[in-house]
Design an enzyme around this catalytic site. Sequence first.
Site, PDB file in Angstrom:
ATOM      1  N   HIS A 130       0.834  -1.201   0.000  1.00 30.78           N
ATOM      2  CA  HIS A 130       0.000   0.000   0.000  1.00 30.78           C
ATOM      3  C   HIS A 130       0.874   1.258   0.000  1.00 30.78           C
ATOM      4  O   HIS A 130       0.532   2.265  -0.610  1.00 30.78           O
ATOM      5  CB  HIS A 130      -0.923   0.009   1.227  1.00 30.78           C
ATOM      6  CG  HIS A 130      -2.013  -1.021   1.133  1.00 30.78           C
ATOM      7  ND1 HIS A 130      -3.352  -0.691   1.121  1.00 30.78           N
ATOM      8  CD2 HIS A 130      -1.969  -2.369   1.019  1.00 30.78           C
ATOM      9  CE1 HIS A 130      -4.080  -1.798   1.009  1.00 30.78           C
ATOM     10  NE2 HIS A 130      -3.253  -2.839   0.957  1.00 30.78           N
TER      11      HIS A 130
ATOM     12  N   ASP B 281      -5.692   5.539   3.353  1.00 35.80           N
ATOM     13  CA  ASP B 281      -5.892   4.141   2.980  1.00 35.80           C
ATOM     14  C   ASP B 281      -7.192   3.582   3.572  1.00 35.80           C
ATOM     15  O   ASP B 281      -7.661   4.033   4.627  1.00 35.80           O
ATOM     16  CB  ASP B 281      -4.716   3.310   3.494  1.00 35.80           C
ATOM     17  CG  ASP B 281      -4.636   1.961   2.814  1.00 35.80           C
ATOM     18  OD1 ASP B 281      -3.886   1.859   1.826  1.00 35.80           O
ATOM     19  OD2 ASP B 281      -5.334   1.026   3.258  1.00 35.80           O
TER      20      ASP B 281
ATOM     21  N   ALA C 187      13.731  -7.641  -4.077  1.00 38.54           N
ATOM     22  CA  ALA C 187      14.169  -7.596  -5.477  1.00 38.54           C
ATOM     23  C   ALA C 187      13.804  -6.251  -6.101  1.00 38.54           C
ATOM     24  O   ALA C 187      12.783  -5.669  -5.737  1.00 38.54           O
ATOM     25  CB  ALA C 187      13.468  -8.700  -6.258  1.00 38.54           C
TER      26      ALA C 187
ATOM     27  N   TRP D  53      -2.167  -6.703  -6.296  1.00 38.99           N
ATOM     28  CA  TRP D  53      -2.568  -5.787  -7.374  1.00 38.99           C
ATOM     29  C   TRP D  53      -1.398  -4.998  -7.958  1.00 38.99           C
ATOM     30  O   TRP D  53      -1.333  -4.736  -9.154  1.00 38.99           O
ATOM     31  CB  TRP D  53      -3.672  -4.850  -6.889  1.00 38.99           C
ATOM     32  CG  TRP D  53      -4.233  -4.009  -7.985  1.00 38.99           C
ATOM     33  CD1 TRP D  53      -4.325  -2.654  -8.036  1.00 38.99           C
ATOM     34  CD2 TRP D  53      -4.806  -4.476  -9.238  1.00 38.99           C
ATOM     35  NE1 TRP D  53      -4.899  -2.235  -9.209  1.00 38.99           N
ATOM     36  CE2 TRP D  53      -5.199  -3.339  -9.969  1.00 38.99           C
ATOM     37  CE3 TRP D  53      -4.996  -5.736  -9.806  1.00 38.99           C
ATOM     38  CZ2 TRP D  53      -5.787  -3.414 -11.230  1.00 38.99           C
ATOM     39  CZ3 TRP D  53      -5.588  -5.815 -11.077  1.00 38.99           C
ATOM     40  CH2 TRP D  53      -5.966  -4.671 -11.769  1.00 38.99           C
ATOM     41  N   ASN D  54      -0.424  -4.627  -7.107  1.00 38.35           N
ATOM     42  CA  ASN D  54       0.714  -3.874  -7.659  1.00 38.35           C
ATOM     43  C   ASN D  54       1.501  -4.744  -8.626  1.00 38.35           C
ATOM     44  O   ASN D  54       1.916  -4.285  -9.682  1.00 38.35           O
ATOM     45  CB  ASN D  54       1.643  -3.404  -6.536  1.00 38.35           C
ATOM     46  CG  ASN D  54       0.920  -2.472  -5.600  1.00 38.35           C
ATOM     47  OD1 ASN D  54       0.525  -1.383  -5.990  1.00 38.35           O
ATOM     48  ND2 ASN D  54       0.710  -2.912  -4.372  1.00 38.35           N
ATOM     49  N   SER D  55       1.702  -5.999  -8.242  1.00 39.24           N
ATOM     50  CA  SER D  55       2.454  -6.897  -9.114  1.00 39.24           C
ATOM     51  C   SER D  55       1.726  -7.075 -10.447  1.00 39.24           C
ATOM     52  O   SER D  55       2.354  -7.079 -11.517  1.00 39.24           O
ATOM     53  CB  SER D  55       2.663  -8.252  -8.440  1.00 39.24           C
ATOM     54  OG  SER D  55       3.524  -8.086  -7.340  1.00 39.24           O
TER      55      SER D  55
ATOM     56  N   GLU E 158       2.209  -3.920 -12.468  1.00 39.40           N
ATOM     57  CA  GLU E 158       3.600  -3.763 -12.925  1.00 39.40           C
ATOM     58  C   GLU E 158       3.890  -4.739 -14.060  1.00 39.40           C
ATOM     59  O   GLU E 158       4.608  -4.419 -15.003  1.00 39.40           O
ATOM     60  CB  GLU E 158       4.556  -3.953 -11.737  1.00 39.40           C
ATOM     61  CG  GLU E 158       4.476  -2.782 -10.750  1.00 39.40           C
ATOM     62  CD  GLU E 158       4.957  -3.106  -9.338  1.00 39.40           C
ATOM     63  OE1 GLU E 158       5.657  -4.113  -9.149  1.00 39.40           O
ATOM     64  OE2 GLU E 158       4.611  -2.342  -8.418  1.00 39.40           O
TER      65      GLU E 158
ATOM     66  N   GLU F 183      -7.504 -10.629  -1.378  1.00 39.52           N
ATOM     67  CA  GLU F 183      -8.392 -10.579  -2.554  1.00 39.52           C
ATOM     68  C   GLU F 183      -7.739 -11.171  -3.798  1.00 39.52           C
ATOM     69  O   GLU F 183      -8.205 -11.003  -4.911  1.00 39.52           O
ATOM     70  CB  GLU F 183      -8.833  -9.132  -2.787  1.00 39.52           C
ATOM     71  CG  GLU F 183      -7.966  -8.247  -3.655  1.00 39.52           C
ATOM     72  CD  GLU F 183      -6.565  -7.922  -3.132  1.00 39.52           C
ATOM     73  OE1 GLU F 183      -6.120  -8.493  -2.122  1.00 39.52           O
ATOM     74  OE2 GLU F 183      -5.900  -7.103  -3.775  1.00 39.52           O
ATOM     75  N   GLN F 184      -6.646 -11.912  -3.602  1.00 34.90           N
ATOM     76  CA  GLN F 184      -5.863 -12.337  -4.766  1.00 34.90           C
ATOM     77  C   GLN F 184      -6.589 -13.337  -5.680  1.00 34.90           C
ATOM     78  O   GLN F 184      -6.337 -13.384  -6.885  1.00 34.90           O
ATOM     79  CB  GLN F 184      -4.512 -12.899  -4.294  1.00 34.90           C
ATOM     80  CG  GLN F 184      -3.646 -11.790  -3.697  1.00 34.90           C
ATOM     81  CD  GLN F 184      -2.661 -12.278  -2.659  1.00 34.90           C
ATOM     82  OE1 GLN F 184      -2.411 -13.469  -2.556  1.00 34.90           O
ATOM     83  NE2 GLN F 184      -2.106 -11.359  -1.887  1.00 34.90           N
TER      84      GLN F 184
END
Length: 479
Positions: free
Chosen positions: A20, A123, A346, A366-368, A371, A387-388
Amino acid sequence: MESRVQQLHIMFFPHLSHGHMIPTIDMARVFARHGVKVTIISSPLNAPLISEILEKDKQIGLEIGIRIIKFPSAEAGLPEGCENLASTTSPQMFNNFFKALSLLQQPLEEILEECRPNCLVADTAFPWATEVAAKFGIPRLIFHGTSYFAICAFLCILRYEPHKNTVSDSEYFTLLGLPDHIQMTKLQQPSYFNGVDDEQKKMADLSVQSEVTSYGVLGNSFKELEPAYSEHYRNVLGRKAWNVGPVSLCNKEIEEKSLRGKAASIDTHECLKWLDSKQPNSVLYISFGSKYKFPHAQLLEIAKGLEAAGQDFIWVIKNEDKDELLEEFEQRITKNKKGLIIKGWAPQVLILENEAVGGFMTHCGWNSVLESISNGVPMIIWPLYAEQFYNEKLVTQILKAGVSVGAKECSRSIDAKKISVKKEDIEKSMKRLMVGEEGEEIKRRAKELKEMARRAVEEGGSSYSDIRDFLEEMRANFG
Ligand code: UDP
């Protein structure tokens, strides 16, 4: 840049979890580039993770600063130094962390009193921030840090409770009321719907309530990615929302990309040199976000899958303890130059943008996902928690930009205890994406989405225009 007299001041209050914090900092930097004064609230131990990147922005004349808030670790029963969700090591600590977040209400009030910004972006982890902002007559915007699809799916299940009609946890039910025909099982749902964690359920209920009373939502997404769901969110669920993403694309220079989140645990140049020695689209990048730790048996299963598939790879492991078999595996793959293991952090965005990378095995945080999409990299989806599993549906069924590894059950913690995917399934999914015919269409689709993402954030693009509209509305009503 706008004149000082009219300059809007927006305060950002990110959740203290990398998934976040990272996009909130990116968002704040995007807003600063639109001429807004921004202040980011952070804790003593999290602030150093962002100060270097903000210094660089200040040097080019952006108005961007940090306000430190004391983090009440001891008051919430957390050990000293535990100021980031990634430092929690048990479900009890996890819950205590949210207790600590709930104690930040008064300190936030004091900061707002002193700084008097025009608007607060807080947030979803701070449901009470709407009331705090109201005391100062300013609007509170929510940052969810996930897809519109996931939010809509969650709210639809909450409203229609389709999971209640199933006889077993693995029976599929239809998510009623959504634009697409989506089916899921109870096992794939976050703990909220399985009634196992009252504290987290209470928190989620408060967040849902605060969504109704807040001014609106800033979504790290873009119109062309999930148009039916951003419209559903606005028109059917009746929320105000602006798309501002993908915010990670604001990072242009190698240095800012490698400073993103934390300092990398590997020499970035060595890592890029290794990638540069590989053929285009030949390397699979494997990473499961900022905090998830697998049991050693699962790590070994992944190692066996990798050796069986024979694919070149970079694998990020968050576990700190050692394992003899894994060390032997590492020695073998280092010797035959098949793989690189990064223990710790990484430089993800730099890896994903390297042309040697042809796939991303991801937990679907969600960021991954964003990206990966922003760099045209197709995905192997291995959802783990939260929530994946919803994001998995979006990526595989709607965007058609990835294949599933076949994970079946949503984990209740960020520290798994059992094997959830076997070597054979890991190997099969790699072959499907990296070498099979099916993979070609998915790769084409991922490249298409990359172009859309990049256009969305350019001047005149959909997210760029949404940001302009949002700022205009803030200036007109609260400037
Ligand atoms: N990340 C990174 N290096 C790592 C692990 C994660 O740069 O070793 C970044 C990643 O690029 C992303 C964020 O951390 O921006 C993780 O967010 P995501 O939503 O994917 O997963 P979460 O950690 O919230 O589960």
